[in-house]
Design a protein around this motif. Structure first.
Motif, PDB file in Angstrom:
ATOM      1  N   VAL A  98      74.290 134.926 -59.195  1.00 48.46           N
ATOM      2  CA  VAL A  98      73.665 135.142 -57.971  1.00 48.46           C
ATOM      3  C   VAL A  98      72.357 134.576 -57.817  1.00 48.46           C
ATOM      4  CG1 VAL A  98      73.071 136.627 -55.964  1.00 48.46           C
ATOM      5  CG2 VAL A  98      75.225 136.888 -57.022  1.00 48.46           C
ATOM      6  N   GLY A  99      71.299 135.108 -58.900  1.00 47.18           N
ATOM      7  CA  GLY A  99      70.038 134.556 -58.655  1.00 47.18           C
ATOM      8  C   GLY A  99      69.727 133.102 -58.772  1.00 47.18           C
ATOM      9  N   ARG A 100      70.509 132.471 -59.766  1.00 48.67           N
ATOM     10  CA  ARG A 100      70.610 131.351 -59.900  1.00 48.67           C
ATOM     11  C   ARG A 100      70.802 130.376 -58.652  1.00 48.67           C
ATOM     12  NH1 ARG A 100      70.950 126.477 -63.673  1.00 48.67           N
ATOM     13  NH2 ARG A 100      70.934 128.361 -65.363  1.00 48.67           N
ATOM     14  N   GLN A 101      71.962 130.847 -57.913  1.00 49.40           N
ATOM     15  CA  GLN A 101      72.316 130.249 -56.758  1.00 49.40           C
ATOM     16  C   GLN A 101      71.147 130.400 -55.540  1.00 49.40           C
ATOM     17  OE1 GLN A 101      76.321 132.388 -56.894  1.00 49.40           O
ATOM     18  NE2 GLN A 101      76.845 130.389 -55.817  1.00 49.40           N
ATOM     19  N   LEU A 102      70.432 131.781 -55.369  1.00 49.04           N
ATOM     20  CA  LEU A 102      69.461 131.864 -54.547  1.00 49.04           C
ATOM     21  C   LEU A 102      68.375 130.723 -54.951  1.00 49.04           C
ATOM     22  CD1 LEU A 102      69.566 135.602 -54.224  1.00 49.04           C
ATOM     23  CD2 LEU A 102      69.861 133.975 -52.144  1.00 49.04           C
ATOM     24  N   ILE A 103      67.893 130.614 -56.101  1.00 45.88           N
ATOM     25  CA  ILE A 103      66.818 129.990 -56.430  1.00 45.88           C
ATOM     26  C   ILE A 103      67.282 128.490 -56.058  1.00 45.88           C
ATOM     27  CG2 ILE A 103      65.571 128.766 -58.328  1.00 45.88           C
ATOM     28  CD1 ILE A 103      65.706 131.583 -59.652  1.00 45.88           C
ATOM     29  N   GLU A 104      68.443 127.980 -56.255  1.00 49.03           N
ATOM     30  CA  GLU A 104      68.805 126.524 -56.118  1.00 49.03           C
ATOM     31  C   GLU A 104      68.936 126.239 -54.528  1.00 49.03           C
ATOM     32  OE1 GLU A 104      72.543 126.068 -58.223  1.00 49.03           O
ATOM     33  OE2 GLU A 104      71.240 125.558 -60.246  1.00 49.03           O
ATOM     34  N   ALA A 105      69.143 127.495 -53.787  1.00 45.93           N
ATOM     35  CA  ALA A 105      68.878 127.172 -52.286  1.00 45.93           C
ATOM     36  C   ALA A 105      67.743 127.096 -51.909  1.00 45.93           C
ATOM     37  CB  ALA A 105      69.959 128.570 -51.777  1.00 45.93           C
ATOM     38  N   VAL A 106      66.706 128.009 -52.429  1.00 50.76           N
ATOM     39  CA  VAL A 106      65.263 127.712 -51.914  1.00 50.76           C
ATOM     40  C   VAL A 106      64.896 126.400 -52.506  1.00 50.76           C
ATOM     41  CG1 VAL A 106      63.060 128.418 -52.344  1.00 50.76           C
ATOM     42  CG2 VAL A 106      64.826 130.281 -52.097  1.00 50.76           C
ATOM     43  N   TYR A 107      65.284 125.905 -53.529  1.00 53.51           N
ATOM     44  CA  TYR A 107      64.807 124.318 -54.055  1.00 53.51           C
ATOM     45  C   TYR A 107      65.530 123.430 -52.825  1.00 53.51           C
ATOM     46  CZ  TYR A 107      63.881 125.660 -59.023  1.00 53.51           C
ATOM     47  OH  TYR A 107      63.141 125.971 -60.116  1.00 53.51           O
ATOM     48  N   ALA A 108      66.743 123.847 -52.265  1.00 55.60           N
ATOM     49  CA  ALA A 108      67.606 122.701 -51.523  1.00 55.60           C
ATOM     50  C   ALA A 108      66.495 122.910 -50.299  1.00 55.60           C
ATOM     51  CB  ALA A 108      68.718 123.038 -51.161  1.00 55.60           C
ATOM     52  N   ALA A 109      66.033 124.110 -49.752  1.00 59.59           N
ATOM     53  CA  ALA A 109      65.394 124.309 -48.677  1.00 59.59           C
ATOM     54  C   ALA A 109      64.005 123.509 -48.639  1.00 59.59           C
ATOM     55  CB  ALA A 109      65.206 125.931 -48.097  1.00 59.59           C
ATOM     56  N   ALA A 110      63.394 123.751 -50.060  1.00 61.65           N
ATOM     57  CA  ALA A 110      62.153 123.074 -49.920  1.00 61.65           C
ATOM     58  C   ALA A 110      62.360 121.521 -50.066  1.00 61.65           C
ATOM     59  CB  ALA A 110      61.615 123.282 -51.444  1.00 61.65           C
ATOM     60  N   ASP A 111      63.226 120.961 -50.553  1.00 64.19           N
ATOM     61  CA  ASP A 111      63.663 119.425 -50.605  1.00 64.19           C
ATOM     62  C   ASP A 111      63.896 119.061 -49.093  1.00 64.19           C
ATOM     63  OD1 ASP A 111      63.412 119.425 -53.335  1.00 64.19           O
ATOM     64  OD2 ASP A 111      65.749 119.380 -53.727  1.00 64.19           O
ATOM     65  N   ALA A 112      64.388 119.721 -48.330  1.00 61.97           N
ATOM     66  CA  ALA A 112      64.782 119.471 -47.065  1.00 61.97           C
ATOM     67  C   ALA A 112      63.589 119.619 -46.072  1.00 61.97           C
ATOM     68  CB  ALA A 112      65.920 120.458 -46.231  1.00 61.97           C
ATOM     69  N   ALA A 113      62.572 120.401 -46.607  1.00 63.27           N
ATOM     70  CA  ALA A 113      61.287 120.471 -45.704  1.00 63.27           C
ATOM     71  C   ALA A 113      60.162 119.602 -46.310  1.00 63.27           C
ATOM     72  CB  ALA A 113      60.913 121.854 -45.825  1.00 63.27           C
ATOM     73  N   GLY A 114      60.562 118.647 -47.485  1.00 63.58           N
ATOM     74  CA  GLY A 114      59.874 117.763 -47.948  1.00 63.58           C
ATOM     75  C   GLY A 114      58.677 118.516 -48.714  1.00 63.58           C
ATOM     76  N   ALA A 115      58.867 119.516 -49.283  1.00 61.06           N
ATOM     77  CA  ALA A 115      58.048 120.283 -50.033  1.00 61.06           C
ATOM     78  C   ALA A 115      58.656 120.245 -51.430  1.00 61.06           C
ATOM     79  CB  ALA A 115      57.957 121.891 -49.681  1.00 61.06           C
ATOM     80  N   PRO A 116      58.381 119.280 -52.577  1.00 61.96           N
ATOM     81  CA  PRO A 116      58.702 119.208 -53.710  1.00 61.96           C
ATOM     82  C   PRO A 116      58.340 120.334 -54.766  1.00 61.96           C
ATOM     83  CG  PRO A 116      56.756 117.652 -53.372  1.00 61.96           C
ATOM     84  CD  PRO A 116      57.113 118.565 -52.279  1.00 61.96           C
ATOM     85  N   ASN A 117      57.288 120.978 -54.429  1.00 60.23           N
ATOM     86  CA  ASN A 117      56.846 122.138 -55.382  1.00 60.23           C
ATOM     87  C   ASN A 117      57.506 123.469 -54.934  1.00 60.23           C
ATOM     88  OD1 ASN A 117      54.895 124.193 -56.624  1.00 60.23           O
ATOM     89  ND2 ASN A 117      54.699 122.323 -57.888  1.00 60.23           N
ATOM     90  N   VAL A 118      58.095 124.152 -55.725  1.00 55.12           N
ATOM     91  CA  VAL A 118      58.598 125.630 -55.662  1.00 55.12           C
ATOM     92  C   VAL A 118      58.052 126.356 -56.903  1.00 55.12           C
ATOM     93  CG1 VAL A 118      60.557 127.212 -55.297  1.00 55.12           C
ATOM     94  CG2 VAL A 118      60.718 124.698 -54.437  1.00 55.12           C
ATOM     95  N   TYR A 119      57.215 127.602 -56.425  1.00 50.31           N
ATOM     96  CA  TYR A 119      56.647 128.279 -57.696  1.00 50.31           C
ATOM     97  C   TYR A 119      56.874 129.751 -57.236  1.00 50.31           C
ATOM     98  CZ  TYR A 119      52.733 129.412 -54.781  1.00 50.31           C
ATOM     99  OH  TYR A 119      51.980 129.767 -53.564  1.00 50.31           O
ATOM    100  N   TRP A 120      56.861 130.449 -58.243  1.00 51.11           N
ATOM    101  CA  TRP A 120      56.978 131.954 -57.854  1.00 51.11           C
ATOM    102  C   TRP A 120      56.463 132.629 -59.275  1.00 51.11           C
ATOM    103  CZ3 TRP A 120      61.005 128.782 -59.602  1.00 51.11           C
ATOM    104  CH2 TRP A 120      61.674 128.793 -60.551  1.00 51.11           C
ATOM    105  N   MET A 121      56.252 134.201 -59.121  1.00 47.78           N
ATOM    106  CA  MET A 121      55.547 134.832 -60.144  1.00 47.78           C
ATOM    107  C   MET A 121      56.608 136.081 -60.494  1.00 47.78           C
ATOM    108  SD  MET A 121      51.585 135.376 -58.848  1.00 47.78           S
ATOM    109  CE  MET A 121      51.836 135.670 -57.078  1.00 47.78           C
TER     110      MET A 121
END
Length: 149
Positions: A98-121
């Motif tokens: 589930v965690g991996r799927q959520l992170i990958e979905a955020v990656y996809a949303a970032a790609d769709a928005a033209g934001a190539p960098n995703v970061y977290w703490m």
């Protein structure tokens, strides 16, 4: 195996979202007053939700995980960057992807928005979470500081 669907937060998800976010806050040994819950939920489903968003992981019509993320400008890039602010999977679904799927979905949303960098703490002693993060991300050398309260 139960199928997990990742979808955007809906206004009807408030009770389930609140339960999940409370679980997240409890994990980090914190609590927040109800007005913060109200404001945060309103932001997530409001007009500015394109910049501040929530995805839910849903199994059998029940939300079991969440990811809060936002886009912001960055002085080192022309494109916006994406900050994955909160990630939480209910204890009974941890280790199931589930965690991996959520992170990958955020990656996809970032790609769709033209934001190539995703970061977290995360906290240094979040060993379980860091096992996943080491597989889906790259650890940086940065250390976080903040203004004293």
């Amino acid at each position: 195996m139960t199928q997990t669907i990742i979808r955007p937060l809906r206004s009807s998800d408030r009770p389930a979202w609140e339960t999940l976010w409370t679980g997240y806050l409890t994990f980090y040994k914190t609590s927040l007053p109800s007005n913060i819950y109200d404001t945060t939920f309103a932001r997530l489903i409001g007009e500015d939700s394109q910049d501040y968003s929530c995805l839910l992981a849903v199994q059998d019509d029940q939300p079991v995980g969440l990811a809060h993320y936002l886009f912001h400008r960055h002085c080192w890039r022309v494109e916006n960057v994406c900050y994955l602010q909160d990630l939480f999977a209910a204890p009974h679904v941890r280790g199931t992807g589930v965690g991996r799927q959520l992170i990958e979905a955020v990656y996809a949303a970032a790609d769709a928005a033209g934001a190539p960098n995703v970061y977290w703490m995360t906290q240094q002693d979040n060993h379980t979470g860091r096992q996943l993060y080491d597989r889906v991300g790259s650890l940086t050398d940065f250390i976080k500081y903040q203004r004293p309260t």
